[in-house]
Design an enzyme around this catalytic site. Structure first.
Site, PDB file in Angstrom:
ATOM      1  N   ASP A  35     -24.562  15.118  42.364  1.00  0.00           N
ATOM      2  CA  ASP A  35     -24.927  13.816  41.824  1.00  0.00           C
ATOM      3  C   ASP A  35     -23.827  12.810  42.146  1.00  0.00           C
ATOM      4  OD1 ASP A  35     -27.089  12.912  39.358  1.00  0.00           O
ATOM      5  OD2 ASP A  35     -25.367  11.595  39.748  1.00  0.00           O
ATOM      6  N   ASN A  90     -35.335  14.771  33.280  1.00  0.00           N
ATOM      7  CA  ASN A  90     -35.668  13.523  32.596  1.00  0.00           C
ATOM      8  C   ASN A  90     -37.061  13.099  33.038  1.00  0.00           C
ATOM      9  OD1 ASN A  90     -33.141  13.386  31.354  1.00  0.00           O
ATOM     10  ND2 ASN A  90     -32.229  12.359  33.115  1.00  0.00           N
ATOM     11  N   GLN A  97     -35.480   8.606  32.960  1.00  0.00           N
ATOM     12  CA  GLN A  97     -35.648   8.896  34.386  1.00  0.00           C
ATOM     13  C   GLN A  97     -35.430   7.615  35.182  1.00  0.00           C
ATOM     14  OE1 GLN A  97     -39.350  10.803  35.437  1.00  0.00           O
ATOM     15  NE2 GLN A  97     -38.763  11.018  37.597  1.00  0.00           N
ATOM     16  N   VAL A  99     -34.945   7.918  38.952  1.00  0.00           N
ATOM     17  CA  VAL A  99     -35.462   8.165  40.302  1.00  0.00           C
ATOM     18  C   VAL A  99     -36.766   8.955  40.171  1.00  0.00           C
ATOM     19  CG1 VAL A  99     -35.015   9.225  42.555  1.00  0.00           C
ATOM     20  CG2 VAL A  99     -33.115   8.192  41.271  1.00  0.00           C
ATOM     21  N   HIS A 103     -36.611  15.992  39.812  1.00  0.00           N
ATOM     22  CA  HIS A 103     -35.337  16.669  40.080  1.00  0.00           C
ATOM     23  C   HIS A 103     -34.857  17.382  38.831  1.00  0.00           C
ATOM     24  CE1 HIS A 103     -34.670  12.452  38.944  1.00  0.00           C
ATOM     25  NE2 HIS A 103     -33.615  12.870  38.270  1.00  0.00           N
ATOM     26  N   ILE A 104     -34.205  18.512  39.047  1.00  0.00           N
ATOM     27  CA  ILE A 104     -33.545  19.225  37.954  1.00  0.00           C
ATOM     28  C   ILE A 104     -32.061  18.910  38.048  1.00  0.00           C
ATOM     29  CG2 ILE A 104     -33.038  21.456  36.894  1.00  0.00           C
ATOM     30  CD1 ILE A 104     -35.498  22.617  38.214  1.00  0.00           C
ATOM     31  N   HIS A 105     -31.487  18.414  36.940  1.00  0.00           N
ATOM     32  CA  HIS A 105     -30.039  18.241  36.855  1.00  0.00           C
ATOM     33  C   HIS A 105     -29.431  19.583  36.447  1.00  0.00           C
ATOM     34  CE1 HIS A 105     -29.850  13.714  36.478  1.00  0.00           C
ATOM     35  NE2 HIS A 105     -31.088  13.886  36.064  1.00  0.00           N
TER      36      HIS A 105
HETATM   37  P1  5GP Z   1     -32.556  10.524  36.496  1.00  0.00           P
HETATM   38  O1  5GP Z   1     -31.934   9.500  35.589  1.00  0.00           O
HETATM   39  O2  5GP Z   1     -33.700   9.938  37.279  1.00  0.00           O
HETATM   40  O3  5GP Z   1     -32.928  11.795  35.810  1.00  0.00           O
HETATM   41  O4  5GP Z   1     -31.427  10.955  37.493  1.00  0.00           O
HETATM   42  C1  5GP Z   1     -31.217  10.398  38.746  1.00  0.00           C
HETATM   43  C2  5GP Z   1     -29.867  10.870  39.186  1.00  0.00           C
HETATM   44  O5  5GP Z   1     -29.703  10.596  40.567  1.00  0.00           O
HETATM   45  C3  5GP Z   1     -28.703  10.163  38.466  1.00  0.00           C
HETATM   46  O6  5GP Z   1     -27.901  11.126  37.817  1.00  0.00           O
HETATM   47  C4  5GP Z   1     -27.977   9.427  39.588  1.00  0.00           C
HETATM   48  O7  5GP Z   1     -26.582   9.406  39.418  1.00  0.00           O
HETATM   49  C5  5GP Z   1     -28.394  10.194  40.816  1.00  0.00           C
HETATM   50  N1  5GP Z   1     -28.431   9.386  42.024  1.00  0.00           N
HETATM   51  C6  5GP Z   1     -28.993   8.169  42.166  1.00  0.00           C
HETATM   52  N2  5GP Z   1     -28.845   7.719  43.406  1.00  0.00           N
HETATM   53  C7  5GP Z   1     -28.181   8.685  44.095  1.00  0.00           C
HETATM   54  C8  5GP Z   1     -27.738   8.790  45.462  1.00  0.00           C
HETATM   55  O8  5GP Z   1     -27.936   7.924  46.290  1.00  0.00           O
HETATM   56  N3  5GP Z   1     -27.072   9.929  45.791  1.00  0.00           N
HETATM   57  C9  5GP Z   1     -26.842  10.927  44.895  1.00  0.00           C
HETATM   58  N4  5GP Z   1     -26.178  11.991  45.335  1.00  0.00           N
HETATM   59  N5  5GP Z   1     -27.253  10.858  43.614  1.00  0.00           N
HETATM   60  C10 5GP Z   1     -27.914   9.744  43.221  1.00  0.00           C
END
Ligand code: 5GP
Length: 117
Positions: A35, A90, A97, A99, A103-105
């Site tokens: 991340d 998320n 959320q 993105v 995705h799984i964190h």
């Molecule tokens: P969400 O909030 O949708 O569950 O998580 C999206 C995650 O993607 C966030 O933790 C954010 O830091 C990560 N993220 C967003 N843009 C990028 C990117 O361009 N590259 C990487 N490696 N991670 C990203």
């Protein structure tokens, strides 16, 4: 954030290597990368190459892919985080959320707290 079933995200650009990422694992069906804004000493994401915008949009047809994602997350986490870890998905606005490509964190590398905020 409003999401659109047909709109791709930056994660598709990471899959196609148009956008650089710190990729830690890749196979036919999934990709794992660190991340960009880590919330723990280890924080990576496992995503399917085939885009599902969010968990809400998954169904019976995604059963195998969802299982593969979970087992891939476990395999990578088990190798890197022997003391334990957390998986997070998320979903939607209240889930924070940002993105809309499922995705799984995977988080770990320190004692995490529970419950989350
Ligand atoms: P969400 O909030 O949708 O569950 O998580 C999206 C995650 O993607 C966030 O933790 C954010 O830091 C990560 N993220 C967003 N843009 C990028 C990117 O361009 N590259 C990487 N490696 N991670 C990203």
């Amino acid at each position: 954030t409003k999401w659109n079933k047909h709109e791709t995200t930056l994660f598709d650009k990471i899959i196609s290597k148009e956008l650089p990422a710190d990729i830690i694992y890749e196979d036919e069906h999934c990709l794992a990368f660190n991340d960009i804004n880590p919330q723990a000493p280890t924080h990576f994401l496992v995503i399917p190459k085939r885009r599902i915008p969010l968990l809400d949009e998954s169904d019976e047809n995604d059963k195998e892919l969802l299982g593969t994602l979970m087992l891939t997350a476990k395999k990578l986490a088990k190798e890197r985080l022997p003391k334990g870890y957390r998986l997070v998905i998320n979903n939607g606005v209240h889930g924070c959320q940002s993105v809309y490509h499922l995705h799984i964190h995977i988080l770990g590398g320190r004692q995490l707290s529970w419950p989350p905020g």
